[in-house]
Motif scaffolding. Structure first.
Motif, short mmCIF file in Angstrom:
data_model
loop_
_atom_site.label_atom_id
_atom_site.label_comp_id
_atom_site.label_asym_id
_atom_site.label_seq_id
_atom_site.Cartn_x
_atom_site.Cartn_y
_atom_site.Cartn_z
N MET A 1 -28.83 -66.15 -22.74
CA MET A 1 -28.02 -65.54 -23.78
C MET A 1 -27.67 -64.10 -23.39
O MET A 1 -28.55 -63.31 -23.05
N LYS A 2 -26.39 -63.78 -23.42
CA LYS A 2 -25.94 -62.43 -23.13
C LYS A 2 -25.77 -61.65 -24.43
O LYS A 2 -25.14 -62.12 -25.36
N LEU A 3 -26.38 -60.47 -24.48
CA LEU A 3 -26.30 -59.62 -25.65
C LEU A 3 -25.94 -58.21 -25.26
O LEU A 3 -26.36 -57.72 -24.21
N THR A 4 -25.16 -57.57 -26.11
CA THR A 4 -24.89 -56.14 -25.95
C THR A 4 -25.70 -55.39 -26.99
O THR A 4 -25.56 -55.66 -28.20
N LEU A 5 -26.56 -54.51 -26.56
CA LEU A 5 -27.41 -53.76 -27.47
C LEU A 5 -26.93 -52.31 -27.58
O LEU A 5 -26.70 -51.65 -26.57
N GLU A 6 -26.78 -51.86 -28.80
CA GLU A 6 -26.51 -50.44 -29.08
C GLU A 6 -27.81 -49.89 -29.65
O GLU A 6 -28.15 -50.15 -30.81
N ILE A 7 -28.56 -49.14 -28.86
CA ILE A 7 -29.91 -48.69 -29.24
C ILE A 7 -29.90 -47.17 -29.46
O ILE A 7 -29.35 -46.42 -28.66
N TRP A 8 -30.54 -46.76 -30.55
CA TRP A 8 -30.56 -45.35 -30.92
C TRP A 8 -31.48 -44.56 -30.00
O TRP A 8 -32.62 -44.95 -29.75
N ARG A 9 -30.96 -43.45 -29.52
CA ARG A 9 -31.74 -42.54 -28.67
C ARG A 9 -31.76 -41.17 -29.32
O ARG A 9 -30.71 -40.59 -29.63
N GLN A 10 -32.96 -40.62 -29.55
CA GLN A 10 -33.10 -39.30 -30.17
C GLN A 10 -34.40 -38.67 -29.71
O GLN A 10 -35.47 -39.28 -29.84
N ALA A 11 -34.34 -37.49 -29.19
CA ALA A 11 -35.52 -36.84 -28.60
C ALA A 11 -36.56 -36.48 -29.65
O ALA A 11 -37.76 -36.66 -29.43
N ASP A 12 -36.12 -35.97 -30.80
CA ASP A 12 -37.03 -35.60 -31.88
C ASP A 12 -36.22 -35.36 -33.14
O ASP A 12 -34.99 -35.50 -33.14
N SER A 13 -36.89 -34.98 -34.21
CA SER A 13 -36.21 -34.83 -35.50
C SER A 13 -35.22 -33.67 -35.53
O SER A 13 -34.33 -33.63 -36.39
N ASN A 14 -35.36 -32.75 -34.60
CA ASN A 14 -34.46 -31.59 -34.56
C ASN A 14 -33.28 -31.76 -33.61
O ASN A 14 -32.45 -30.86 -33.49
N SER A 15 -33.22 -32.90 -32.94
CA SER A 15 -32.17 -33.14 -31.96
C SER A 15 -31.12 -34.10 -32.50
O SER A 15 -31.40 -34.90 -33.41
N GLU A 16 -29.92 -34.01 -31.95
CA GLU A 16 -28.88 -34.97 -32.30
C GLU A 16 -29.17 -36.30 -31.61
O GLU A 16 -29.60 -36.34 -30.47
N GLY A 17 -28.93 -37.37 -32.32
CA GLY A 17 -29.14 -38.69 -31.75
C GLY A 17 -27.82 -39.36 -31.40
O GLY A 17 -26.75 -38.93 -31.82
N HIS A 18 -27.90 -40.44 -30.65
CA HIS A 18 -26.72 -41.20 -30.27
C HIS A 18 -27.12 -42.61 -29.88
O HIS A 18 -28.29 -42.88 -29.59
N PHE A 19 -26.17 -43.50 -29.85
CA PHE A 19 -26.43 -44.86 -29.41
C PHE A 19 -26.18 -44.98 -27.91
O PHE A 19 -25.23 -44.42 -27.38
N GLU A 20 -27.06 -45.71 -27.25
CA GLU A 20 -26.87 -46.04 -25.85
C GLU A 20 -26.63 -47.53 -25.72
O GLU A 20 -27.29 -48.34 -26.37
N THR A 21 -25.69 -47.90 -24.89
CA THR A 21 -25.34 -49.31 -24.71
C THR A 21 -26.13 -49.91 -23.56
O THR A 21 -26.19 -49.34 -22.47
N VAL A 22 -26.75 -51.03 -23.84
CA VAL A 22 -27.53 -51.76 -22.83
C VAL A 22 -27.07 -53.21 -22.83
O VAL A 22 -27.02 -53.85 -23.89
N GLU A 23 -26.73 -53.72 -21.66
CA GLU A 23 -26.34 -55.12 -21.53
C GLU A 23 -27.55 -55.95 -21.10
O GLU A 23 -28.21 -55.63 -20.12
N VAL A 24 -27.81 -57.01 -21.86
CA VAL A 24 -28.90 -57.93 -21.52
C VAL A 24 -28.29 -59.27 -21.16
O VAL A 24 -27.56 -59.87 -21.96
N GLU A 25 -28.58 -59.74 -19.97
CA GLU A 25 -27.97 -60.98 -19.48
C GLU A 25 -28.85 -62.21 -19.69
O GLU A 25 -28.35 -63.34 -19.63
N ASP A 26 -30.14 -62.01 -19.94
CA ASP A 26 -31.07 -63.14 -19.91
C ASP A 26 -31.97 -63.21 -21.14
O ASP A 26 -33.14 -63.59 -21.02
N ALA A 27 -31.46 -62.86 -22.30
CA ALA A 27 -32.25 -63.00 -23.53
C ALA A 27 -32.42 -64.48 -23.87
O ALA A 27 -31.54 -65.30 -23.57
N VAL A 28 -33.54 -64.81 -24.49
CA VAL A 28 -33.81 -66.21 -24.88
C VAL A 28 -34.17 -66.25 -26.36
O VAL A 28 -34.72 -65.28 -26.91
N PRO A 29 -33.89 -67.36 -27.04
CA PRO A 29 -34.14 -67.45 -28.48
C PRO A 29 -35.59 -67.22 -28.87
O PRO A 29 -35.87 -66.84 -30.00
#
Length: 251
Positions: A1-29
């Motif tokens: 199963m191919k999935l595109t993951l948008e995962i939140w990245r944030q260093a700490d509570s005082n920093s701005e966060g953002h989504f990082e895109t990760v492609e997974v080619e071999d996810a299974v149910p």
């Protein structure tokens, strides 16, 4: 199963966060959401990159440590299951899907790092009354504090709350009435907790209202609760507050 993951990245509570895109080619149910993140992190570590931080412990749906949002829903798309028990089952997820994974969203849950949030506001509610006072010394006979089978079963049903905090993340007002009501009801139904019932209610509800928002009355909390705490727990907060007010400070 191919999935595109948008995962939140944030260093700490005082920093701005953002989504990082990760492609997974071999996810299974059979993978859980946490195992999917494990898989992603293993690949990042092998590439010399920073893994995503997320919280977990028992991974058996008991501890309440895991907690994140999947496509805007606390824990995941499957109803009433914690993140560690949320599988990528084919009736919920499909090849080519995009999953947005982010931390619990609530003003009372500051981000510590990435998907990990500070849920100590729930602990502070429990500190105000989540205990019973007993005489020290020899343990009393079990028969000395009699309770009915019905009350014992009800108390266990409400004691099932694992304190994950998904109810707060699901509520548009950031309320914790399902959590607090479950704790009040559990302790109210046990004979050991009856002695300080009124004081407990006042202290816990005061702390609840200091940190969390008002109940929305729509029931989003019960819809995501992994322990299946019923929505009736919300009404316990009002009932216990009214009883404590009528009984006075000595109760």
């Amino acid at each position: 199963m191919k999935l595109t993951l948008e995962i939140w990245r944030q260093a700490d509570s005082n920093s701005e966060g953002h989504f990082e895109t990760v492609e997974v080619e071999d996810a299974v149910p059979q993978m859980s959401i946490l195992e999917l993140l494990d898989h992603v992190n293993l690949g990042l570590i092998e590439e010399g990159k920073e893994p995503f931080a997320f919280a977990s412990d028992c991974r058996e749906g008991i501890c309440g440590t895991c907690g994140l949002m999947v496509n805007g829903r606390p824990h995941g798309l499957d109803k009433n299951k914690p993140a560690c028990q949320q599988r990528l089952s084919e009736d919920l997820y499909h090849d080519g899907d995009t999953l947005k994974i982010e931390p619990f969203r609530s003003a009372v849950y500051p981000v510590i790092r990435d998907l990990v949030v500070d849920r100590s506001a729930l602990d502070r509610v429990m500190e105000k009354g989540g205990y019973v006072s007993v005489n020290a010394g020899t343990a009393p006979d079990a028969d000395t504090l009699a309770t009915s089978h019905e009350n014992a079963e009800k108390a266990l049903d409400f004691a099932a709350c694992i304190g994950c905090g998904a109810c707060v993340a699901a509520c548009p007002n950031g309320a914790a009435h399902l959590f607090t009501g479950a704790k009040l009801q559990h302790l109210r139904l046990t004979p050991m907790g009856e002695h300080e019932r009124g004081r407990r209610a006042r202290r816990m509800i005061d702390e609840l209202e200091t940190n969390f928002g008002p109940c929305s009355l729509y029931g989003e909390c019960a819809d995501v609760c992994p322990a299946g705490i019923p929505l009736t727990a919300v009404s316990i907060v009002t009932k216990e507050r009214a009883r404590a007010a009528l009984r006075g400070k000595d109760d």
